[in-house]
Design a protein around this motif. Structure first.
Motif, PDB file in Angstrom:
ATOM      1  N   ALA A 159       3.944   4.908 -12.947  1.00  0.00           N
ATOM      2  CA  ALA A 159       3.291   4.912 -11.568  1.00  0.00           C
ATOM      3  C   ALA A 159       4.419   4.767 -10.663  1.00  0.00           C
ATOM      4  O   ALA A 159       4.241   5.367  -9.604  1.00  0.00           O
ATOM      5  N   GLN A 160       5.445   4.218 -10.989  1.00  0.00           N
ATOM      6  CA  GLN A 160       6.812   3.760  -9.998  1.00  0.00           C
ATOM      7  C   GLN A 160       7.075   5.185  -9.250  1.00  0.00           C
ATOM      8  O   GLN A 160       7.281   5.038  -8.136  1.00  0.00           O
ATOM      9  N   PRO A 161       7.388   6.492  -9.993  1.00  0.00           N
ATOM     10  CA  PRO A 161       7.677   7.577  -9.209  1.00  0.00           C
ATOM     11  C   PRO A 161       6.710   8.088  -8.100  1.00  0.00           C
ATOM     12  O   PRO A 161       7.153   8.302  -6.831  1.00  0.00           O
ATOM     13  N   LEU A 216       1.241   6.292   3.033  1.00  0.00           N
ATOM     14  CA  LEU A 216       0.634   5.199   3.008  1.00  0.00           C
ATOM     15  C   LEU A 216       0.764   4.573   4.632  1.00  0.00           C
ATOM     16  O   LEU A 216       1.942   4.596   5.033  1.00  0.00           O
ATOM     17  N   PRO A 217      -0.252   3.903   4.958  1.00  0.00           N
ATOM     18  CA  PRO A 217      -0.078   3.208   6.182  1.00  0.00           C
ATOM     19  C   PRO A 217       0.849   2.013   6.508  1.00  0.00           C
ATOM     20  O   PRO A 217       1.010   1.465   5.381  1.00  0.00           O
ATOM     21  N   PRO A 218       1.333   1.545   7.729  1.00  0.00           N
ATOM     22  CA  PRO A 218       2.450   0.467   7.449  1.00  0.00           C
ATOM     23  C   PRO A 218       1.921  -0.611   6.795  1.00  0.00           C
ATOM     24  O   PRO A 218       2.816  -1.603   6.186  1.00  0.00           O
ATOM     25  N   VAL A 219       0.630  -1.046   7.046  1.00  0.00           N
ATOM     26  CA  VAL A 219       0.329  -2.314   6.367  1.00  0.00           C
ATOM     27  C   VAL A 219       0.289  -2.295   4.709  1.00  0.00           C
ATOM     28  O   VAL A 219       0.161  -3.390   4.187  1.00  0.00           O
ATOM     29  N   ALA A 220       0.528  -1.139   4.053  1.00  0.00           N
ATOM     30  CA  ALA A 220       0.894  -1.320   2.732  1.00  0.00           C
ATOM     31  C   ALA A 220       2.025  -2.147   2.179  1.00  0.00           C
ATOM     32  O   ALA A 220       2.157  -2.281   1.255  1.00  0.00           O
ATOM     33  N   ASP A 221       2.928  -2.156   3.191  1.00  0.00           N
ATOM     34  CA  ASP A 221       4.266  -3.090   2.927  1.00  0.00           C
ATOM     35  C   ASP A 221       3.775  -4.377   2.720  1.00  0.00           C
ATOM     36  O   ASP A 221       4.228  -5.323   1.917  1.00  0.00           O
ATOM     37  N   VAL A 232      -0.565  -1.153 -10.876  1.00  0.00           N
ATOM     38  CA  VAL A 232      -2.025  -0.729 -10.965  1.00  0.00           C
ATOM     39  C   VAL A 232      -2.769  -0.449  -9.632  1.00  0.00           C
ATOM     40  O   VAL A 232      -3.199   0.707  -9.350  1.00  0.00           O
ATOM     41  N   PHE A 233      -2.652  -1.076  -8.448  1.00  0.00           N
ATOM     42  CA  PHE A 233      -3.365  -1.302  -7.185  1.00  0.00           C
ATOM     43  C   PHE A 233      -2.862  -0.214  -6.546  1.00  0.00           C
ATOM     44  O   PHE A 233      -3.287   0.676  -5.492  1.00  0.00           O
ATOM     45  N   MET A 234      -1.203  -0.196  -6.416  1.00  0.00           N
ATOM     46  CA  MET A 234      -0.721   0.694  -5.354  1.00  0.00           C
ATOM     47  C   MET A 234      -0.663   2.287  -6.030  1.00  0.00           C
ATOM     48  O   MET A 234      -0.886   3.196  -5.268  1.00  0.00           O
ATOM     49  N   TYR A 235      -0.822   2.333  -7.449  1.00  0.00           N
ATOM     50  CA  TYR A 235      -0.935   3.598  -7.961  1.00  0.00           C
ATOM     51  C   TYR A 235      -2.350   4.258  -7.704  1.00  0.00           C
ATOM     52  O   TYR A 235      -2.298   5.580  -7.229  1.00  0.00           O
ATOM     53  N   GLY A 236      -3.158   3.409  -7.714  1.00  0.00           N
ATOM     54  CA  GLY A 236      -4.461   3.878  -7.483  1.00  0.00           C
ATOM     55  C   GLY A 236      -4.740   4.339  -6.061  1.00  0.00           C
ATOM     56  O   GLY A 236      -5.267   5.390  -5.424  1.00  0.00           O
ATOM     57  N   TRP A 237      -3.902   3.490  -4.864  1.00  0.00           N
ATOM     58  CA  TRP A 237      -3.901   3.805  -3.415  1.00  0.00           C
ATOM     59  C   TRP A 237      -3.324   5.060  -3.208  1.00  0.00           C
ATOM     60  O   TRP A 237      -3.903   6.019  -2.312  1.00  0.00           O
ATOM     61  N   VAL A 238      -2.063   5.386  -3.807  1.00  0.00           N
ATOM     62  CA  VAL A 238      -1.088   6.491  -3.457  1.00  0.00           C
ATOM     63  C   VAL A 238      -1.908   7.711  -4.012  1.00  0.00           C
ATOM     64  O   VAL A 238      -1.594   8.880  -3.487  1.00  0.00           O
ATOM     65  N   GLY A 282      -7.905   0.870   2.414  1.00  0.00           N
ATOM     66  CA  GLY A 282      -6.930   0.548   1.197  1.00  0.00           C
ATOM     67  C   GLY A 282      -7.524   1.291   0.077  1.00  0.00           C
ATOM     68  O   GLY A 282      -8.289   2.309   0.041  1.00  0.00           O
ATOM     69  N   PRO A 283      -6.874   0.642  -1.198  1.00  0.00           N
ATOM     70  CA  PRO A 283      -7.378   1.444  -2.196  1.00  0.00           C
ATOM     71  C   PRO A 283      -8.838   1.319  -2.816  1.00  0.00           C
ATOM     72  O   PRO A 283      -9.568   0.294  -2.434  1.00  0.00           O
ATOM     73  N   MET A 284      -9.447   2.444  -3.329  1.00  0.00           N
ATOM     74  CA  MET A 284     -10.884   2.236  -3.842  1.00  0.00           C
ATOM     75  C   MET A 284     -10.720   1.586  -5.202  1.00  0.00           C
ATOM     76  O   MET A 284     -10.150   2.047  -6.268  1.00  0.00           O
TER      77      MET A 284
END
Length: 575
Positions: free
Chosen positions: A485-487, A498-503, A516-522, A554-556
């Motif tokens: 997922a990292q790449p 991603l929006p600024p709030v992602a940080d 897990v959750f950031m991969y689903g989001w992006v 946010g992520p689904m």
């Protein structure tokens, strides 16, 4: 004269086959027995369909109480009891009148002239008419036409029902604020939160589309609306009025009562001179603006079964004003067309938890473990003294509704399945550490380990079936593909996807939850998980830091109601 239930604080609701629009107008004057009979039958029909819906909920949902229909059913039941009492009272009064008439006639003797007989009959007939009129007034005051309208609209145009009657507030607190206050109250054991101010709330008759649509029904008639407009001094806005409202004119000025709220000062608006329907639209908008479901405000719809559009210009102006609040308004014409169409099956009212699923699903570690656990695959598990209390609870839940059969496999369907390398690694670590032999073998088959990598999917399903007492769906997409997922996450950040709030969201996540959750989001992929705590944490972080960006999402995430531990988990071990 009875109040319009649409304007009451707590308005209930119920199901039944839609009726023609003439059933929504005031009852025609007809013999009370026929009117009572019709009303009784309508109540029974509604209750029968509500009961059918409740049975569907019990047979298909892990928690049938998620769909709130009991209060509506209670209200219709109360209406039925009221109708029965009225009829009994009428029959008792009519019987008494008949007995008195008979006694009077007998006491007069047979030598009474025919003309006097006629007079007495007329007097008694007047008494009977009085009883009849009192009963008819009571029947015409019934709230049943409103309940019928709500149920017909529910059956005819709604899907994914969540509630028949629910109150929403706009007390200045966001949903995230409410959750935070509730958590703090629970942590401090401070008891219940203070009651909210009902003056800053709106009662929604139908919550549909899995919470994404609010429907309000008003059985206000055109005549009542016109009377209210006249009483409150509302005048139609027209080009002719402009010359009278110019600065310096001594002539009459157009009265402006209807208005949209602007900025924050709409909270202080004086509603006394406002039309009921305009206030309703504004209150719906205020409550919707204070409510988000999965990052979105609900859609608003007001249904007016007894008001037509295009006939009275003043009424059309009211409808236009209501729509200026972002409310969809439906009148008689729309309902008439809908009544001619074939009504959906009652099953369409069932919640639709998978409606936003993407073609490929991102599976969290918590569900990877649930998919291989002995607790999920044995129909009968004997509790052992070594079992952790969490496992004992899961065994009891599993007896009532098996997780795989009722939730996980239906959710996965034939979707392609992936998981991040971090989730897969963590799942393998736990299985190797405390898993039983059957749990370890299921994990190898599901993840396509070397000894099974060359198996066709059908053969892998068959191998998995040998380790389960439940029927494994033949369309289940295993092995689950492991993704780095990292790449994808790094690239999305660099490209500003991603929006600024992602940080801020990422700061609060562990390495595995980040993957897990950031991969689903992006990727825009639906993540399925039983980690409700992290899901709420992400949602609260976004709501508290969205600023003026109303469109941030946010992520689904789809949350499974319950988790499953591995059966090999020892009583005092944590994993």
């Amino acid at each position: 004269m009875a109040q319009d239930p649409a304007s009451l604080d707590e308005t209930p609701i119920s199901p039944r086959k839609p009726l023609p629009l003439e059933n929504y107008i005031p009852f025609p004057i007809q013999p009370s027995s026929k009117t009572s009979e019709r009303l009784h039958q309508q109540c029974l029909d509604i209750l029968a369909e509500v009961d059918e819906l409740q049975n569907l909920l019990k047979s298909t949902l892990r928690n049938p109480q998620l769909v709130e229909v009991r209060q509506f059913r209670s209200n219709v039941t109360s209406e039925l009891k009221m109708l029965q009492k009225l009829e009994q009272r009428f029959q008792s009064t009519a019987s008494t009148c008949a007995s008195e008439t008979k006694v009077q006639k007998e006491s007069q003797g047979h030598d009474q002239v025919q003309g006097a007989d006629s007079d007495e009959d007329g007097e008694n007939g007047g008494e009977d008419d009085s009883v009849e009129m009192r009963l008819m007034h009571a029947l015409r005051s019934s709230n049943l036409p409103f309940y019928q309208a709500v149920w017909d609209i529910t059956r005819g145009s709604c899907y994914g029902l969540l509630a028949l009657g629910k109150r929403f507030y706009w007390d200045g607190h966001t949903r995230a604020d409410e959750e935070k206050r509730a958590l703090n109250a629970a942590a401090k054991k401070s008891g219940k939160l203070p009651n909210k101010d009902k003056r800053k709330s709106v009662f929604v008759d139908i919550v549909a589309d899995d919470g994404e649509e609010w429907v309000k029904v008003s059985t206000m008639s055109e005549s009542r609306l016109l009377f209210e407009m006249a009483k409150k001094g509302w005048e139609r806005d027209s080009e002719d009025d402009e010359c009278m409202s110019n600065e310096g004119s001594d002539g009459p000025r157009r009265r402006t009562v209807l208005r949209n709220f602007e900025g924050s000062d709409y909270e202080d608006d004086d509603d006394e001179d406002e039309l009921e329907l305009i206030k309703l639209a504004r209150d719906l908008r205020k409550a919707a603006n204070a409510t988000r479901l999965r990052y979105r405000h609900p859609r608003l719809r007001v249904v007016l079964p007894k008001i037509g559009e295009g006939n009275v210009p003043e009424i059309d102006d009211i409808l236009k004003e209501m729509r200026s609040y972002g409310v969809k308004v439906e009148c008689q014409e729309t309902l008439s067309k809908a009544a001619d169409a074939k009504k959906p099956e009652l099953t369409c009212l069932l919640p639709r938890p998978y409606k936003r699923f993407t073609d490929t699903l991102n599976v969290d570690c918590t569900l990877l473990l649930a998919l291989v656990s002995d607790l999920s695959h044995a129909k009968e598990i004997v509790p052992l003294p070594s079992f952790h209390r969490a496992i004992l609870r899961q065994i009891e839940i599993e007896k009532l509704q098996p997780l795989l059969q009722t939730e996980l496999w239906p959710a996965m369907g034939d979707h392609e399945l992936v998981c991040t390398s971090e989730a897969a690694t963590r799942m393998r670590e736990i299985v190797e550490l405390i898993g039983t032999e059957t749990e370890k073998e299921r994990a190898k088959i599901m993840m396509g380990d070397p000894q099974y990598v060359d198996l066709e999917r059908e053969s892998a399903i068959q191998k998995f079936q040998e380790l389960s007492e439940w029927q494994v769906p033949t369309h289940w997409q295993i092995p689950i593909q492991v993704i780095d997922a990292q790449p994808a996450i790094t690239a999305a950040k660099k490209e500003g996807k991603l929006p600024p709030v992602a940080d801020r969201v990422a700061e609060g996540l562990s390495d595995i939850n980040h993957s897990v959750f950031m991969y689903g989001w992006v990727t825009g992929m639906t993540t399925i998980s039983s980690n409700r705590t992290i899901d709420k944490q992400i949602e609260m972080t976004i709501e508290n830091n969205r600023g003026n960006d109303e469109d941030v999402e946010g992520p689904m995430v789809w949350i499974c109601d319950t988790a499953r531990s591995l059966a090999g988990k020892e009583k005092d071990r944590r994993a």
